[in-house]
Design a protein around this motif. Sequence first.
Motif, PDB file in Angstrom:
ATOM      1  N   ALA A  48      34.745 -14.861  19.657  1.00 18.25           N
ATOM      2  CA  ALA A  48      34.506 -13.574  20.280  1.00 18.25           C
ATOM      3  C   ALA A  48      33.027 -13.855  20.893  1.00 18.25           C
ATOM      4  O   ALA A  48      32.233 -14.617  20.308  1.00 18.25           O
ATOM      5  N   VAL A  49      32.879 -13.262  22.191  1.00 13.40           N
ATOM      6  CA  VAL A  49      31.637 -13.328  22.768  1.00 13.40           C
ATOM      7  C   VAL A  49      31.117 -11.900  23.028  1.00 13.40           C
ATOM      8  O   VAL A  49      31.906 -11.011  23.122  1.00 13.40           O
ATOM      9  N   ARG A  50      29.772 -11.846  23.158  1.00 16.29           N
ATOM     10  CA  ARG A  50      29.183 -10.223  23.130  1.00 16.29           C
ATOM     11  C   ARG A  50      28.748 -10.120  24.822  1.00 16.29           C
ATOM     12  O   ARG A  50      28.437  -9.027  24.991  1.00 16.29           O
ATOM     13  N   VAL A  55      30.095 -16.970  28.576  1.00 12.28           N
ATOM     14  CA  VAL A  55      31.466 -17.639  29.271  1.00 12.28           C
ATOM     15  C   VAL A  55      31.032 -18.308  30.221  1.00 12.28           C
ATOM     16  O   VAL A  55      30.412 -17.859  31.202  1.00 12.28           O
ATOM     17  N   CYS A  56      31.508 -19.746  30.367  1.00 10.66           N
ATOM     18  CA  CYS A  56      31.277 -20.374  31.741  1.00 10.66           C
ATOM     19  C   CYS A  56      32.805 -21.126  31.953  1.00 10.66           C
ATOM     20  O   CYS A  56      33.139 -22.008  31.304  1.00 10.66           O
ATOM     21  N   GLY A  57      33.303 -20.562  33.111  1.00  9.36           N
ATOM     22  CA  GLY A  57      34.732 -21.255  33.531  1.00  9.36           C
ATOM     23  C   GLY A  57      35.582 -20.055  33.544  1.00  9.36           C
ATOM     24  O   GLY A  57      35.357 -18.729  33.714  1.00  9.36           O
ATOM     25  N   ILE A  58      36.799 -20.702  33.741  1.00  5.27           N
ATOM     26  CA  ILE A  58      37.943 -19.500  34.256  1.00  5.27           C
ATOM     27  C   ILE A  58      38.407 -18.943  32.799  1.00  5.27           C
ATOM     28  O   ILE A  58      38.757 -19.843  31.882  1.00  5.27           O
ATOM     29  N   SER A  59      38.521 -17.754  32.405  1.00  2.45           N
ATOM     30  CA  SER A  59      38.820 -17.195  31.374  1.00  2.45           C
ATOM     31  C   SER A  59      39.360 -15.556  31.810  1.00  2.45           C
ATOM     32  O   SER A  59      39.236 -14.945  32.802  1.00  2.45           O
ATOM     33  N   GLY A  60      40.315 -15.189  30.858  1.00  2.00           N
ATOM     34  CA  GLY A  60      41.262 -13.785  31.013  1.00  2.00           C
ATOM     35  C   GLY A  60      40.163 -12.911  31.050  1.00  2.00           C
ATOM     36  O   GLY A  60      38.652 -12.835  30.832  1.00  2.00           O
ATOM     37  N   THR A  66      34.931  -7.665  24.298  1.00  2.70           N
ATOM     38  CA  THR A  66      33.402  -7.757  24.218  1.00  2.70           C
ATOM     39  C   THR A  66      32.893  -6.455  23.434  1.00  2.70           C
ATOM     40  O   THR A  66      32.087  -6.452  22.631  1.00  2.70           O
ATOM     41  N   GLU A  67      33.226  -5.596  24.008  1.00  4.02           N
ATOM     42  CA  GLU A  67      32.825  -4.030  23.669  1.00  4.02           C
ATOM     43  C   GLU A  67      33.177  -3.778  22.242  1.00  4.02           C
ATOM     44  O   GLU A  67      32.476  -3.090  21.561  1.00  4.02           O
ATOM     45  N   GLU A  68      34.290  -4.243  21.760  1.00  6.21           N
ATOM     46  CA  GLU A  68      34.771  -4.141  20.386  1.00  6.21           C
ATOM     47  C   GLU A  68      33.963  -4.793  19.454  1.00  6.21           C
ATOM     48  O   GLU A  68      33.377  -4.393  18.393  1.00  6.21           O
ATOM     49  N   PHE A  69      33.643  -6.044  19.892  1.00 12.92           N
ATOM     50  CA  PHE A  69      32.526  -7.050  19.261  1.00 12.92           C
ATOM     51  C   PHE A  69      31.299  -6.119  18.917  1.00 12.92           C
ATOM     52  O   PHE A  69      30.670  -6.225  17.893  1.00 12.92           O
ATOM     53  N   GLU A  86      21.573 -25.113  22.060  1.00 14.00           N
ATOM     54  CA  GLU A  86      22.709 -25.170  23.075  1.00 14.00           C
ATOM     55  C   GLU A  86      23.069 -23.714  23.150  1.00 14.00           C
ATOM     56  O   GLU A  86      23.335 -23.110  22.121  1.00 14.00           O
ATOM     57  N   TRP A  87      22.967 -23.249  24.384  1.00 11.83           N
ATOM     58  CA  TRP A  87      23.672 -21.858  24.479  1.00 11.83           C
ATOM     59  C   TRP A  87      25.336 -21.578  24.218  1.00 11.83           C
ATOM     60  O   TRP A  87      25.625 -21.102  23.292  1.00 11.83           O
ATOM     61  N   PHE A  88      25.797 -22.425  24.929  1.00 12.87           N
ATOM     62  CA  PHE A  88      27.486 -22.662  24.632  1.00 12.87           C
ATOM     63  C   PHE A  88      27.666 -23.585  23.286  1.00 12.87           C
ATOM     64  O   PHE A  88      27.133 -24.615  23.285  1.00 12.87           O
ATOM     65  N   THR A  89      28.345 -22.863  22.632  1.00 14.13           N
ATOM     66  CA  THR A  89      28.825 -23.621  21.182  1.00 14.13           C
ATOM     67  C   THR A  89      30.299 -24.364  21.052  1.00 14.13           C
ATOM     68  O   THR A  89      30.653 -24.720  20.220  1.00 14.13           O
ATOM     69  N   TRP A  90      30.989 -23.932  22.125  1.00 11.80           N
ATOM     70  CA  TRP A  90      32.551 -24.286  22.089  1.00 11.80           C
ATOM     71  C   TRP A  90      33.017 -24.844  23.634  1.00 11.80           C
ATOM     72  O   TRP A  90      32.512 -24.106  24.421  1.00 11.80           O
ATOM     73  N   HIS A  91      33.761 -25.580  23.566  1.00 11.17           N
ATOM     74  CA  HIS A  91      34.134 -26.348  24.706  1.00 11.17           C
ATOM     75  C   HIS A  91      35.692 -26.605  24.458  1.00 11.17           C
ATOM     76  O   HIS A  91      36.145 -26.949  23.528  1.00 11.17           O
ATOM     77  N   ASN A  92      36.644 -26.477  25.479  1.00 13.91           N
ATOM     78  CA  ASN A  92      37.763 -26.638  25.437  1.00 13.91           C
ATOM     79  C   ASN A  92      38.186 -28.108  25.747  1.00 13.91           C
ATOM     80  O   ASN A  92      39.615 -28.447  25.944  1.00 13.91           O
ATOM     81  N   CYS A  93      37.293 -28.758  25.676  1.00 11.24           N
ATOM     82  CA  CYS A  93      37.416 -30.236  25.595  1.00 11.24           C
ATOM     83  C   CYS A  93      38.252 -30.705  27.103  1.00 11.24           C
ATOM     84  O   CYS A  93      38.863 -31.956  27.062  1.00 11.24           O
TER      85      CYS A  93
END
Length: 334
Positions: A48-50, A55-60, A66-69, A86-93
């Motif tokens: 989850a993100v805050r 988030v960088c890229g196309i996402s829903g 985010t509010e719940e988190f 690194e700011w972003f820790t996950w990438h969909n490869c």
Amino acid sequence: MADNESVIIIVVYGASEVIDHQNLWTALETLAQQCSDILWMVGGDFNAVRDLNEVCGISGDIRMATEEFNAGILEAGLIPLPMQGEWFTWHNCSTSMRSLWKRLDRMLINDRWLARFPSAYYHSLTPRTSDHSPLNIWHHEIVGIPMYAVTRKLKALKPVFRLQRRNKGDLTMNVQLAKGFLDEAQQLRRVRRRILQINDENGFTHTDLGEIAHEFVSYYQNLLGGTRRRLSVDIRYLRPWARHCITDEEANQLLLPLSADDVKQAMFDIADDKAPGPDGYSSRFFKAAWPMVGEEVTRAVLDFFSTGKLLKQINSTILALSPKTTSSYCAKLT
């Protein structure tokens, strides 16, 4: 920390479905009541993100998640531990237009932790083999001299890099394709670069394959371990061709002990495109990973200059013999 001081550390792996996140937030709120007077840290992959800037890229639409988190963290009395790296820790490869980066991994602490360790922080590494930031394998403790520790850790990294390569597609298909390309390349190389004859140091021409191989071995045995290495040279005969003879002061400078800065400068002076050593690691690897490996590599180098001892696996090289490009493919060793 005091011997009787308690610490609670919880490692999180959040559910991939947003609808299941509420169970985690509820659990953290419950634990917060038990950890109000204890040093408490929660870290891991929250899935989850805050904030939208995580988030960088196309996402829903992630605003509700985010509010719940943020609400769950607030209710649990948790605050983010400062982060470096690194700011972003996950990438969909993905390398397509659907490439997506997110900051899903983080560490949270309570106010007692902050008061006890006000300058604490964590470091987020660049994602490599996993789609998340990797564990720092370089921090494993190795018992032995500095140079041995470095070589063991470099060896331990090899399976990680192999796994990274394997994860880039169908391994079986890639191996078959690579094997086919390699066979063709090697066959072409044998045809184009075969040495048909060789002249020895006395000018005699050899065409027999066994004799050609013998001449190569003999030449390099004499070059690397022959008697000419033991011949002394009187430098007085070189002075007429010397443009500058160093002074005593300059000579003393050359004898000064090496410093950590000297080792780093020497490493960073090596071009990135230089061929790697037998272990496969190039100067570009060491320069890119210097914040992580630099201290230990420097210690190994300085230890060598102090003791004069060099490990066998370090003192090695690969000789690639290639003939001169001539119509007769003839190499003359003189």
